[in-house]
Write a protein that holds these residues in place. Structure first.
Motif, PDB file in Angstrom:
ATOM      1  N   GLU A  91     -12.168   1.522 -24.589  1.00 45.10           N
ATOM      2  CA  GLU A  91     -10.976   2.173 -25.150  1.00 45.10           C
ATOM      3  C   GLU A  91     -10.707   1.679 -26.572  1.00 45.10           C
ATOM      4  O   GLU A  91     -10.366   2.479 -27.458  1.00 45.10           O
ATOM      5  CB  GLU A  91      -9.763   1.911 -24.262  1.00 45.10           C
ATOM      6  N   ASP A  92     -10.867   0.386 -26.792  1.00 42.26           N
ATOM      7  CA  ASP A  92     -10.638  -0.176 -28.136  1.00 42.26           C
ATOM      8  C   ASP A  92     -11.650   0.390 -29.133  1.00 42.26           C
ATOM      9  O   ASP A  92     -11.292   0.737 -30.270  1.00 42.26           O
ATOM     10  CB  ASP A  92     -10.741  -1.704 -28.094  1.00 42.26           C
ATOM     11  N   ASP A  93     -12.907   0.477 -28.711  1.00 36.92           N
ATOM     12  CA  ASP A  93     -13.944   1.037 -29.588  1.00 36.92           C
ATOM     13  C   ASP A  93     -13.632   2.488 -29.945  1.00 36.92           C
ATOM     14  O   ASP A  93     -13.722   2.896 -31.113  1.00 36.92           O
ATOM     15  CB  ASP A  93     -15.313   0.959 -28.913  1.00 36.92           C
ATOM     16  N   LEU A  94     -13.271   3.266 -28.941  1.00 36.84           N
ATOM     17  CA  LEU A  94     -12.980   4.679 -29.176  1.00 36.84           C
ATOM     18  C   LEU A  94     -11.755   4.865 -30.057  1.00 36.84           C
ATOM     19  O   LEU A  94     -11.722   5.750 -30.924  1.00 36.84           O
ATOM     20  CB  LEU A  94     -12.775   5.404 -27.839  1.00 36.84           C
ATOM     21  N   ALA A  95     -10.745   4.024 -29.848  1.00 31.42           N
ATOM     22  CA  ALA A  95      -9.528   4.109 -30.658  1.00 31.42           C
ATOM     23  C   ALA A  95      -9.810   3.791 -32.113  1.00 31.42           C
ATOM     24  O   ALA A  95      -9.116   4.274 -33.015  1.00 31.42           O
ATOM     25  CB  ALA A  95      -8.465   3.168 -30.101  1.00 31.42           C
ATOM     26  N   ASN A  96     -10.858   2.988 -32.349  1.00 25.30           N
ATOM     27  CA  ASN A  96     -11.243   2.611 -33.706  1.00 25.30           C
ATOM     28  C   ASN A  96     -12.435   3.415 -34.226  1.00 25.30           C
ATOM     29  O   ASN A  96     -13.141   2.985 -35.139  1.00 25.30           O
ATOM     30  CB  ASN A  96     -11.553   1.111 -33.762  1.00 25.30           C
ATOM     31  N   GLU A  97     -12.652   4.575 -33.582  1.00 22.95           N
ATOM     32  CA  GLU A  97     -13.699   5.518 -34.021  1.00 22.95           C
ATOM     33  C   GLU A  97     -15.104   4.919 -33.946  1.00 22.95           C
ATOM     34  O   GLU A  97     -15.972   5.242 -34.749  1.00 22.95           O
ATOM     35  CB  GLU A  97     -13.415   6.003 -35.452  1.00 22.95           C
ATOM     36  N   ARG A  98     -15.316   4.035 -32.975  1.00 24.52           N
ATOM     37  CA  ARG A  98     -16.650   3.473 -32.755  1.00 24.52           C
ATOM     38  C   ARG A  98     -17.201   3.967 -31.427  1.00 24.52           C
ATOM     39  O   ARG A  98     -16.459   4.126 -30.457  1.00 24.52           O
ATOM     40  CB  ARG A  98     -16.599   1.942 -32.731  1.00 24.52           C
ATOM     41  N   CYS A  99     -18.497   4.188 -31.371  1.00 23.05           N
ATOM     42  CA  CYS A  99     -19.127   4.555 -30.110  1.00 23.05           C
ATOM     43  C   CYS A  99     -19.432   3.289 -29.304  1.00 23.05           C
ATOM     44  O   CYS A  99     -20.117   2.388 -29.797  1.00 23.05           O
ATOM     45  CB  CYS A  99     -20.423   5.330 -30.357  1.00 23.05           C
ATOM     46  N   PRO A 100     -18.939   3.205 -28.058  1.00 25.01           N
ATOM     47  CA  PRO A 100     -19.156   2.002 -27.238  1.00 25.01           C
ATOM     48  C   PRO A 100     -20.625   1.817 -26.889  1.00 25.01           C
ATOM     49  O   PRO A 100     -21.381   2.780 -26.762  1.00 25.01           O
ATOM     50  CB  PRO A 100     -18.327   2.282 -25.976  1.00 25.01           C
ATOM     51  N   GLU A 101     -21.004   0.565 -26.717  1.00 27.73           N
ATOM     52  CA  GLU A 101     -22.378   0.251 -26.328  1.00 27.73           C
ATOM     53  C   GLU A 101     -22.508  -0.018 -24.832  1.00 27.73           C
ATOM     54  O   GLU A 101     -23.613  -0.198 -24.336  1.00 27.73           O
ATOM     55  CB  GLU A 101     -22.866  -0.976 -27.119  1.00 27.73           C
ATOM     56  N   ASN A 102     -21.377  -0.059 -24.128  1.00 27.66           N
ATOM     57  CA  ASN A 102     -21.417  -0.439 -22.716  1.00 27.66           C
ATOM     58  C   ASN A 102     -20.993   0.688 -21.784  1.00 27.66           C
ATOM     59  O   ASN A 102     -20.402   0.456 -20.731  1.00 27.66           O
ATOM     60  CB  ASN A 102     -20.537  -1.674 -22.476  1.00 27.66           C
ATOM     61  N   LEU A 103     -21.299   1.941 -22.179  1.00 24.46           N
ATOM     62  CA  LEU A 103     -21.076   3.054 -21.259  1.00 24.46           C
ATOM     63  C   LEU A 103     -22.073   2.954 -20.111  1.00 24.46           C
ATOM     64  O   LEU A 103     -23.237   2.635 -20.301  1.00 24.46           O
ATOM     65  CB  LEU A 103     -21.233   4.388 -21.992  1.00 24.46           C
ATOM     66  N   ASN A 104     -21.628   3.269 -18.902  1.00 22.05           N
ATOM     67  CA  ASN A 104     -22.417   3.020 -17.698  1.00 22.05           C
ATOM     68  C   ASN A 104     -22.906   4.337 -17.084  1.00 22.05           C
ATOM     69  O   ASN A 104     -22.449   4.763 -16.022  1.00 22.05           O
ATOM     70  CB  ASN A 104     -21.585   2.231 -16.684  1.00 22.05           C
ATOM     71  N   PHE A 105     -23.847   4.988 -17.757  1.00 27.39           N
ATOM     72  CA  PHE A 105     -24.423   6.219 -17.235  1.00 27.39           C
ATOM     73  C   PHE A 105     -25.623   5.887 -16.352  1.00 27.39           C
ATOM     74  O   PHE A 105     -26.245   4.837 -16.493  1.00 27.39           O
ATOM     75  CB  PHE A 105     -24.873   7.143 -18.368  1.00 27.39           C
ATOM     76  N   ILE A 106     -25.963   6.837 -15.457  1.00 30.83           N
ATOM     77  CA  ILE A 106     -27.126   6.652 -14.604  1.00 30.83           C
ATOM     78  C   ILE A 106     -28.384   6.945 -15.404  1.00 30.83           C
ATOM     79  O   ILE A 106     -28.492   7.976 -16.059  1.00 30.83           O
ATOM     80  CB  ILE A 106     -27.044   7.558 -13.366  1.00 30.83           C
ATOM     81  N   GLY A 107     -29.352   6.014 -15.363  1.00 27.94           N
ATOM     82  CA  GLY A 107     -30.526   6.136 -16.204  1.00 27.94           C
ATOM     83  C   GLY A 107     -31.580   7.082 -15.676  1.00 27.94           C
ATOM     84  O   GLY A 107     -32.018   8.003 -16.362  1.00 27.94           O
ATOM     85  N   GLU A 108     -31.993   6.920 -14.422  1.00 28.14           N
ATOM     86  CA  GLU A 108     -33.109   7.696 -13.886  1.00 28.14           C
ATOM     87  C   GLU A 108     -32.650   9.080 -13.456  1.00 28.14           C
ATOM     88  O   GLU A 108     -31.653   9.235 -12.754  1.00 28.14           O
ATOM     89  CB  GLU A 108     -33.723   6.962 -12.692  1.00 28.14           C
ATOM     90  N   ILE A 109     -33.392  10.099 -13.886  1.00 27.30           N
ATOM     91  CA  ILE A 109     -33.050  11.484 -13.577  1.00 27.30           C
ATOM     92  C   ILE A 109     -34.242  12.139 -12.895  1.00 27.30           C
ATOM     93  O   ILE A 109     -35.376  12.060 -13.378  1.00 27.30           O
ATOM     94  CB  ILE A 109     -32.677  12.258 -14.852  1.00 27.30           C
ATOM     95  N   SER A 110     -34.007  12.801 -11.781  1.00 28.92           N
ATOM     96  CA  SER A 110     -35.090  13.432 -11.024  1.00 28.92           C
ATOM     97  C   SER A 110     -35.560  14.715 -11.713  1.00 28.92           C
ATOM     98  O   SER A 110     -34.856  15.297 -12.539  1.00 28.92           O
ATOM     99  CB  SER A 110     -34.614  13.758  -9.607  1.00 28.92           C
ATOM    100  N   SER A 111     -36.754  15.163 -11.348  1.00 26.99           N
ATOM    101  CA  SER A 111     -37.291  16.402 -11.913  1.00 26.99           C
ATOM    102  C   SER A 111     -36.449  17.605 -11.493  1.00 26.99           C
ATOM    103  O   SER A 111     -36.296  18.569 -12.251  1.00 26.99           O
ATOM    104  CB  SER A 111     -38.746  16.593 -11.472  1.00 26.99           C
TER     105      SER A 111
END
Length: 412
Positions: free
Chosen positions: A78-98
């Motif tokens: 939230e602090d990064d976004l409020a300061n117009e920075r893209c966060p480095e610790n977003l927790n998306f799922i890495g592996e994607i099936s075909s």
């Protein structure tokens, strides 16, 4: 019945309603939360594997630390976004099936508050092959809008139309046609988007998935009709009354709302409505759908879709009628399926589960809001037994731990 007697009966009914409401509130507040150990044992009894760190801990301090780490991560984001920075610790799922890669999806998300909840939801459903349109309530705080906008811009990367805020400025009001308009506005923008997608999914910010994207795609691969999943029911009398009379939006605090956020409400007038356009048979069901691109085009661009959309502008909770009504019309009038088969095929899987206050088989450990259970950690064993895509609903201010648990479980 005399006026005096009618007035007296009305007063009695009001008092009974207030007492019933108080009982619901007291039950919700005073209901004893099960311990983590009891929740673990319940999951074990149900044969549900526990992969949630919040439940695995036994010492309160350790459990608090698990949640504190996640709360701190979100606060940093939230602090990064409020300061117009893209966060480095977003927790998306890495592996994607075909299968996921071969079936890109389009999502619309209606939201108005609670950024931690929105973030957890977006992390759970985001895949780089999908497309996302977010419709934010025009009444929302500017701070919330800016954070969501910056988050979407951070995941767009080289695809400028991969995730975006809706261009429509709409005040979203419960039971009002603005909810349908917000939904259809996103659908329209997704249809003209140059990126490919197979199915359209509509959700709200206070929901959270019970299954991951791969499981959703697997369900969509099993669809046996050209539309998808649309919950559809034949309307009973109380529902049919929604479109017998015109409804209007009244500005000001609703006497039925305890939230200062909801300033407007819908009331029924004495003006009778015309019959539904094109002789269409009115149906109703859940607002959440998973519909094909072909049917999405029909909803937005066909004469039947446009006429129904306009006719529903003064109908209470019109979003519960638009998709079910058009879906049945589409399958039956085109001669694709007889009505009975169309009804069964559309209802093969629920896109949303909700726990209502009068459910005799469910003890709400969270709190009742607008006759719906806002869920807490104690409700986890019950909701994990349900079959469907989205669970409604959650609030990080009430209990952040249940969504944190679910987000870990659907990653397994």
């Amino acid at each position: 019945m005399s006026f005096v007697r009618w007035k007296k009966n009305k007063q009695v009914l009001f008092i009974v309603s207030v007492i019933a409401l108080c009982c619901l509130v007291i039950t919700s507040i005073c209901g004893l939360q099960p311990t983590r150990e009891q929740i673990r044992e319940k999951l074990k009894t149900l044969g549900i594997e526990n992969s949630c760190k919040v439940l695995e801990c036994d010492i309160t301090a350790t459990c608090d630390t698990v949640l504190d780490q996640e709360v701190n991560r979100i606060q940093t984001i939230e602090d990064d976004l409020a300061n117009e920075r893209c966060p480095e610790n977003l927790n998306f799922i890495g592996e994607i099936s075909s299968s996921e890669k071969n079936m890109p999806l389009a999502f619309s998300i209606m939201a108005h508050r609670d950024f931690p909840q929105f973030l957890k939801l977006f992390e759970a459903i985001y895949r780089p092959q999908n497309v996302y349109c977010v419709q934010i309530d025009s009444k929302s705080k500017l701070e919330f809008r800016k954070k969501v906008d910056k988050l979407l811009s951070c995941v767009r990367a080289n695809e400028e139309e991969r995730a975006f805020l809706s261009k429509s400025n709409i005040s979203l009001v419960w039971q009002h046609s603005s909810l349908l308009e917000g939904d259809l506005s996103c659908l329209t923008q997704l249809l003209v988007n140059r990126l490919p997608w197979n199915y359209y999914i509509n959700i709200v910010g206070s929901e959270f998935p019970l299954v991951g994207n791969a499981q959703l795609v697997s369900k969509l691969e099993s669809v046996r009709n050209p539309i998808g999943f649309v919950h559809i029911k034949y309307p009973h009398k109380e529902v049919a009354d929604r479109w017998k009379y015109s409804h209007i939006l009244v500005e000001g605090s609703s006497p039925f709302s305890f939230s200062p956020f909801y300033k407007d409400y819908v009331v029924r007038t004495k003006i009778e409505k015309t019959l539904p356009p094109n002789g269409i048979k009115m149906m109703y069901g859940l607002k959440n759908v998973a519909i094909s691109r072909e049917f999405s085009e029909f909803c937005i661009n066909s004469e039947e879709g446009q006429d129904l959309r306009e006719w529903l502008l003064d109908v209470q909770t019109s979003i519960e009628h638009f998709y079910p009504t058009l879906a049945l019309y589409y399958l039956t009038h085109k001669g694709i399926f007889p009505e009975k088969d169309a009804y069964e095929l559309l209802n093969e899987w629920k896109m949303r589960q909700t726990i209502w206050f009068n459910n005799p088989n469910f003890n709400c450990y969270g709190k009742i809001k607008r006759e719906i259970c806002v869920l807490s950690l104690g409700d986890l064993p019950s909701i994990l037994q349900m079959d469907g895509y989205m669970m409604n609903k959650f609030d990080s201010d009430l209990d952040f731990s249940i969504v944190h648990c679910l987000s870990e479980m659907i990653r397994q």
